[in-house]
Scaffold this active site. Structure first.
Site, PDB file in Angstrom:
ATOM      1  N   ASP A  52     -18.438  -2.777  41.659  1.00 27.00           N
ATOM      2  CA  ASP A  52     -19.316  -2.423  40.544  1.00 27.00           C
ATOM      3  C   ASP A  52     -20.022  -3.688  40.073  1.00 27.00           C
ATOM      4  O   ASP A  52     -19.759  -4.776  40.569  1.00 27.00           O
ATOM      5  CB  ASP A  52     -18.548  -1.752  39.414  1.00 27.00           C
ATOM      6  CG  ASP A  52     -19.356  -0.600  38.805  1.00 27.00           C
ATOM      7  OD1 ASP A  52     -20.572  -0.797  38.575  1.00 27.00           O
ATOM      8  OD2 ASP A  52     -18.784   0.475  38.560  1.00 27.00           O
ATOM      9  N   ASP A  72     -24.195  -6.193  42.844  1.00 28.56           N
ATOM     10  CA  ASP A  72     -25.283  -5.262  42.581  1.00 28.56           C
ATOM     11  C   ASP A  72     -25.883  -4.879  43.928  1.00 28.56           C
ATOM     12  O   ASP A  72     -26.498  -5.703  44.617  1.00 28.56           O
ATOM     13  CB  ASP A  72     -26.342  -5.925  41.693  1.00 28.56           C
ATOM     14  CG  ASP A  72     -27.460  -4.968  41.288  1.00 28.56           C
ATOM     15  OD1 ASP A  72     -27.634  -3.931  41.962  1.00 28.56           O
ATOM     16  OD2 ASP A  72     -28.155  -5.263  40.304  1.00 28.56           O
ATOM     17  N   TYR A 163     -34.111  11.981  39.806  1.00 29.90           N
ATOM     18  CA  TYR A 163     -32.691  11.837  40.162  1.00 29.90           C
ATOM     19  C   TYR A 163     -32.338  12.809  41.281  1.00 29.90           C
ATOM     20  O   TYR A 163     -31.702  12.435  42.288  1.00 29.90           O
ATOM     21  CB  TYR A 163     -31.834  12.095  38.924  1.00 29.90           C
ATOM     22  CG  TYR A 163     -30.352  12.208  39.185  1.00 29.90           C
ATOM     23  CD1 TYR A 163     -29.567  11.070  39.324  1.00 29.90           C
ATOM     24  CD2 TYR A 163     -29.734  13.450  39.254  1.00 29.90           C
ATOM     25  CE1 TYR A 163     -28.197  11.176  39.546  1.00 29.90           C
ATOM     26  CE2 TYR A 163     -28.373  13.566  39.469  1.00 29.90           C
ATOM     27  CZ  TYR A 163     -27.607  12.429  39.613  1.00 29.90           C
ATOM     28  OH  TYR A 163     -26.256  12.540  39.836  1.00 29.90           O
ATOM     29  N   LYS A 167     -30.893  12.213  45.236  1.00 29.89           N
ATOM     30  CA  LYS A 167     -29.674  12.844  45.740  1.00 29.89           C
ATOM     31  C   LYS A 167     -29.965  13.743  46.946  1.00 29.89           C
ATOM     32  O   LYS A 167     -29.143  13.856  47.861  1.00 29.89           O
ATOM     33  CB  LYS A 167     -28.988  13.640  44.626  1.00 29.89           C
ATOM     34  CG  LYS A 167     -28.417  12.761  43.515  1.00 29.89           C
ATOM     35  CD  LYS A 167     -27.365  11.800  44.041  1.00 29.89           C
ATOM     36  CE  LYS A 167     -26.685  11.024  42.940  1.00 29.89           C
ATOM     37  NZ  LYS A 167     -25.608  10.127  43.432  1.00 29.89           N
ATOM     38  N   THR A 198     -18.344  13.130  31.976  1.00 28.43           N
ATOM     39  CA  THR A 198     -18.366  11.686  32.186  1.00 28.43           C
ATOM     40  C   THR A 198     -19.317  11.074  31.161  1.00 28.43           C
ATOM     41  O   THR A 198     -20.096  11.787  30.521  1.00 28.43           O
ATOM     42  CB  THR A 198     -18.875  11.317  33.598  1.00 28.43           C
ATOM     43  OG1 THR A 198     -20.275  11.648  33.681  1.00 28.43           O
ATOM     44  CG2 THR A 198     -18.113  12.063  34.690  1.00 28.43           C
TER      45      THR A 198
END
Length: 258
Positions: A52, A72, A163, A167, A198
């Site tokens: 991460d 990154d 987005y 995907k 989340t």
């Protein structure tokens, strides 16, 4: 990791954890779904590299006895550095889970150029570059790739169209990798979560009207938890899914069929 122990006929039999001796790389490993995947794989005996962009990766890695990798994926050379670090620490890469992802909520025609570029870089290009860097190691291990996609990959959802486009690209990448890397012994699958509680989804799921509308379309009658997604990932990277490749498994409580 301590093996599971099951009594049988008064004899204590040692049952090895299903992923014991294997190494997983999980990007977005300190996020809501990513950290659940880390814990699920570690719980089945895997050594996990937690990737991460900040120090949260160290905390999650410490929790499971894994390897933290702060990087990154959008930076040039980062995928190769990640692979080199993991191989230096563990000697192999058996599983690659691309869970890193960001979302920008805005009408498609209004998205800023830098937001569009960032979405592509994190959600699609970063995963692609890491697969490129890890292919040799995955082939040596007879490994497995799992990409975290979304139900919005094959349906138009107002407000997150860009987005969904990233995907959708990741879904097609997954299928193409299954075809091209299958002869190398590498499996590639995707998991498409529905509405999961989340930090990324809190802004919309905390709205009572929206939440109730979503729940009304879920046959199982509840939102997903991160662990629901993580357990499916653990299945796909395991030998139980040894003849599964090119699949996109929805984890949505039945939302996509209503």
């Amino acid at each position: 990791m301590t093996p599971n122990r099951l009594p049988r006929d008064e004899t204590d039999l040692v049952v090895p954890a299903p992923l014991s001796g294997r190494t997983a790389v999980v990007t977005g490993g300190s996020g809501g779904i990513g950290s659940a995947i880390v814990r699920a794989l570690a719980g089945q005996g895997a050594s996990v590299a937690v990737v991460d962009t900040d120090g949260r990766a160290e905390a999650v890695a410490e929790e499971v006895g894994g390897v933290p990798v702060i990087a990154d994926l959008t930076e040039a050379g980062a995928p190769a550095r990640i692979v080199d670090r993991v191989l230096a620490r563990t000697g192999s890469i058996d599983m690659l889970v691309n869970a890193a992802g960001i979302q920008v909520r805005t009408p498609a025609v209004d998205i800023a150029a830098e937001d569009w570029d960032r979405l592509l870089s994190v959600n699609l290009t970063g995963a692609y570059r890491l697969v490129q860097a890890a292919t040799k190691a995955l082939a040596a291990a007879g490994g497995s790739i799992v990409n975290i996609v979304s139900l919005s990959a094959d349906r138009a959802v107002a407000g997150i169209v860009p987005y969904g486009a990233t995907k959708a690209g990741l879904v097609q990448l997954t299928r193409g990798l299954a075809v091209e890397l299958g002869p190398l012994g590498i499996r590639a699958n995707a998991v498409a979560p529905g509405y999961v509680t989340t930090p990324m989804t809190a802004a919309v799921l905390d709205q009572p009207e929206f939440r109730d509308r979503v729940l009304s379309r879920i046959p199982l009658g509840r939102l997903a938890e991160s662990g629901d997604v993580a357990d499916v990932v653990a299945f796909l990277v395991s030998d139980a899914a040894r003849y599964v490749t090119g699949a996109v498994l929805p984890v949505d409580g039945g939302y996509s069929i209503t």
